[in-house]
Design a protein around this motif. Structure first.
Motif, mmCIF file in Angstrom:
data_model
loop_
_atom_site.group_PDB
_atom_site.id
_atom_site.type_symbol
_atom_site.label_atom_id
_atom_site.label_comp_id
_atom_site.label_asym_id
_atom_site.label_seq_id
_atom_site.Cartn_x
_atom_site.Cartn_y
_atom_site.Cartn_z
ATOM 1 N N GLY A 233 84.734 67.923 20.216
ATOM 2 C CA GLY A 233 85.013 67.088 19.056
ATOM 3 C C GLY A 233 85.955 65.931 19.299
ATOM 4 N N LEU A 234 86.325 65.676 20.539
ATOM 5 C CA LEU A 234 87.226 64.567 20.832
ATOM 6 C C LEU A 234 86.457 63.266 20.977
ATOM 7 C CD1 LEU A 234 89.011 67.041 21.657
ATOM 8 C CD2 LEU A 234 90.070 65.522 23.268
ATOM 9 N N THR A 235 87.136 62.164 20.712
ATOM 10 C CA THR A 235 86.592 60.845 20.994
ATOM 11 C C THR A 235 86.942 60.536 22.438
ATOM 12 O OG1 THR A 235 86.928 60.134 18.716
ATOM 13 C CG2 THR A 235 86.662 58.399 20.381
ATOM 14 N N VAL A 236 85.933 60.324 23.267
ATOM 15 C CA VAL A 236 86.138 60.113 24.695
ATOM 16 C C VAL A 236 85.758 58.693 25.058
ATOM 17 C CG1 VAL A 236 85.417 60.832 27.002
ATOM 18 C CG2 VAL A 236 85.739 62.548 25.210
ATOM 19 N N ILE A 237 86.644 58.043 25.795
ATOM 20 C CA ILE A 237 86.404 56.689 26.281
ATOM 21 C C ILE A 237 86.310 56.784 27.802
ATOM 22 C CG2 ILE A 237 87.315 54.350 26.435
ATOM 23 C CD1 ILE A 237 89.002 55.212 23.859
ATOM 24 N N GLU A 238 85.157 56.437 28.345
ATOM 25 C CA GLU A 238 84.963 56.524 29.787
ATOM 26 C C GLU A 238 85.515 55.292 30.476
ATOM 27 O OE1 GLU A 238 80.787 57.197 30.303
ATOM 28 O OE2 GLU A 238 81.102 59.360 30.273
ATOM 29 N N MET A 239 86.039 55.503 31.648
ATOM 30 C CA MET A 239 86.531 54.408 32.481
ATOM 31 C C MET A 239 85.583 54.259 33.652
ATOM 32 S SD MET A 239 90.607 55.179 32.492
ATOM 33 C CE MET A 239 90.731 54.309 34.011
ATOM 34 N N LYS A 240 84.593 53.418 33.491
ATOM 35 C CA LYS A 240 83.636 53.208 34.577
ATOM 36 C C LYS A 240 83.903 51.848 35.194
ATOM 37 C CE LYS A 240 80.202 56.298 33.163
ATOM 38 N NZ LYS A 240 79.311 57.131 33.764
ATOM 39 N N THR A 241 84.835 51.846 36.107
ATOM 40 C CA THR A 241 85.132 50.613 36.827
ATOM 41 C C THR A 241 84.801 50.839 38.288
ATOM 42 O OG1 THR A 241 87.416 51.267 37.227
ATOM 43 C CG2 THR A 241 86.981 49.994 35.228
ATOM 44 N N ARG A 242 84.750 49.772 39.029
ATOM 45 C CA ARG A 242 84.361 49.870 40.435
ATOM 46 C C ARG A 242 85.293 50.775 41.230
ATOM 47 N NH1 ARG A 242 81.277 47.333 44.316
ATOM 48 N NH2 ARG A 242 82.304 47.031 46.297
ATOM 49 N N ASN A 243 86.592 50.579 41.119
ATOM 50 C CA ASN A 243 87.528 51.371 41.912
ATOM 51 C C ASN A 243 88.179 52.492 41.113
ATOM 52 O OD1 ASN A 243 87.080 49.934 44.253
ATOM 53 N ND2 ASN A 243 88.587 48.382 43.698
ATOM 54 N N ASN A 244 88.188 52.385 39.791
ATOM 55 C CA ASN A 244 88.687 53.442 38.926
ATOM 56 C C ASN A 244 90.062 53.964 39.336
ATOM 57 O OD1 ASN A 244 88.455 54.909 36.644
ATOM 58 N ND2 ASN A 244 86.863 56.268 37.367
ATOM 59 N N VAL A 245 90.951 53.067 39.722
ATOM 60 C CA VAL A 245 92.290 53.468 40.129
ATOM 61 C C VAL A 245 93.113 53.717 38.871
ATOM 62 C CG1 VAL A 245 94.373 52.772 41.355
ATOM 63 C CG2 VAL A 245 92.131 52.117 42.231
ATOM 64 N N PHE A 246 93.658 54.928 38.752
ATOM 65 C CA PHE A 246 94.414 55.237 37.555
ATOM 66 C C PHE A 246 95.885 55.476 37.823
ATOM 67 C CE2 PHE A 246 93.020 59.344 39.086
ATOM 68 C CZ PHE A 246 94.126 60.147 38.915
ATOM 69 N N ILE A 247 96.271 55.560 39.088
ATOM 70 C CA ILE A 247 97.683 55.732 39.383
ATOM 71 C C ILE A 247 98.095 54.797 40.502
ATOM 72 C CG2 ILE A 247 97.945 58.101 38.579
ATOM 73 C CD1 ILE A 247 97.506 59.067 41.362
ATOM 74 N N GLU A 248 99.355 54.456 40.506
ATOM 75 C CA GLU A 248 99.927 53.634 41.560
ATOM 76 C C GLU A 248 101.177 54.337 42.056
ATOM 77 O OE1 GLU A 248 100.771 50.061 39.405
ATOM 78 O OE2 GLU A 248 98.756 49.284 39.654
ATOM 79 N N GLN A 249 101.534 54.059 43.290
ATOM 80 C CA GLN A 249 102.749 54.641 43.821
ATOM 81 C C GLN A 249 103.901 53.688 43.547
ATOM 82 O OE1 GLN A 249 102.294 56.114 47.739
ATOM 83 N NE2 GLN A 249 104.102 57.375 47.584
ATOM 84 N N ASP A 250 104.992 54.234 43.017
ATOM 85 C CA ASP A 250 106.160 53.442 42.674
ATOM 86 C C ASP A 250 107.391 54.221 43.117
ATOM 87 O OD1 ASP A 250 107.852 51.536 41.523
ATOM 88 O OD2 ASP A 250 107.852 52.584 39.594
ATOM 89 N N ASN A 251 108.000 53.801 44.228
ATOM 90 C CA ASN A 251 109.174 54.502 44.771
ATOM 91 C C ASN A 251 108.919 55.992 44.977
ATOM 92 O OD1 ASN A 251 110.682 52.130 44.764
ATOM 93 N ND2 ASN A 251 111.327 52.450 42.642
ATOM 94 N N GLY A 252 107.765 56.313 45.520
ATOM 95 C CA GLY A 252 107.443 57.709 45.795
ATOM 96 C C GLY A 252 106.902 58.477 44.608
ATOM 97 N N GLU A 253 106.924 57.887 43.429
ATOM 98 C CA GLU A 253 106.413 58.539 42.228
ATOM 99 C C GLU A 253 105.040 57.943 41.913
ATOM 100 O OE1 GLU A 253 108.334 60.533 39.800
ATOM 101 O OE2 GLU A 253 109.727 60.846 41.438
ATOM 102 N N PHE A 254 104.199 58.717 41.278
ATOM 103 C CA PHE A 254 102.904 58.217 40.858
ATOM 104 C C PHE A 254 102.962 57.905 39.371
ATOM 105 C CE2 PHE A 254 101.797 60.743 44.610
ATOM 106 C CZ PHE A 254 101.201 59.745 45.345
ATOM 107 N N VAL A 255 102.547 56.710 39.002
ATOM 108 C CA VAL A 255 102.574 56.287 37.603
ATOM 109 C C VAL A 255 101.206 55.734 37.227
ATOM 110 C CG1 VAL A 255 105.038 55.763 37.610
ATOM 111 C CG2 VAL A 255 103.428 53.974 38.209
ATOM 112 N N LEU A 256 100.928 55.696 35.928
ATOM 113 C CA LEU A 256 99.675 55.104 35.465
ATOM 114 C C LEU A 256 99.643 53.628 35.841
ATOM 115 C CD1 LEU A 256 99.276 56.599 31.884
ATOM 116 C CD2 LEU A 256 98.061 57.250 33.949
#
Length: 178
Positions: A92-115
């Motif tokens: 029953g949830l509203t789902v939004i798909e992320m269909k991108t070429r690389n679909n990168v959802f996290i980045e490394q920032d000072n050893g931490e992973f962030v959106l």
């Protein structure tokens, strides 16, 4: 007792050795039900963050990525996220798909992973409350999967579920397909 010819004794010995070796061999690894595992992962994430369903908050779904190469996925990562998306929709949830070429959802920032900034922007655009995402690692006989439900506002993990799948022939083929 009648003596057996030498050639027959050798044949009998070889047959006994073959039977003994066959008994010692390891059976091939069988696949498990990937769909059922994906559905269970989605169910577990939602059960830990039931307010998303109760408040009808949209959720973004990203492909699962290889823990050793966060910028890439495989057919396994894509189909697993598709199945999780299906299950979230069935719940029953509203789902939004992320269909991108690389679909990168996290980045490394000072050893931490962030959106990544693009995911934060996308979640604001669609007013998504959270992002369903995850990683997988390939072992010798298993694939280790970690899924997360991440609050879009600040990147805080609000639910998680880990599981393993045997590395059978179908799973292996999905992992090798880019």
């Amino acid at each position: 007792m009648i003596p057996l010819p030498a050639s027959f004794r050798r044949l009998l010995a070889a047959a006994l050795c073959a039977v003994a070796l066959a008994a010692c061999s390891t059976p091939p690894i069988q696949d498990s039900n990937i769909v059922a595992a994906s559905y269970t992962a989605a169910d577990q994430l939602i059960s830990q963050a039931s307010w998303i369903k109760r408040e009808a908050q949209p959720v973004l779904v990203a492909s699962l990525v290889n823990i050793n190469a966060l910028e890439s996925s495989s057919a396994f990562g894509r189909i697993t996220s598709e199945q999780m998306s299906s299950r979230l929709t069935q719940q029953g949830l509203t789902v939004i798909e992320m269909k991108t070429r690389n679909n990168v959802f996290i980045e490394q920032d000072n050893g931490e992973f962030v959106l990544s900034r693009s995911v934060r922007d996308l979640s604001r655009t669609h007013r998504a409350a959270a992002l369903a995402a995850g990683t997988y690692a390939i072992g010798r006989e298993s694939v280790y999967v970690s899924t997360r439900l991440i609050r879009a506002l600040d990147g805080v993990v609000i639910a998680s579920y880990d599981y393993t799948l045997p590395l059978g022939p179908d799973t292996r083929a999905l992992l090798s397909a880019q």
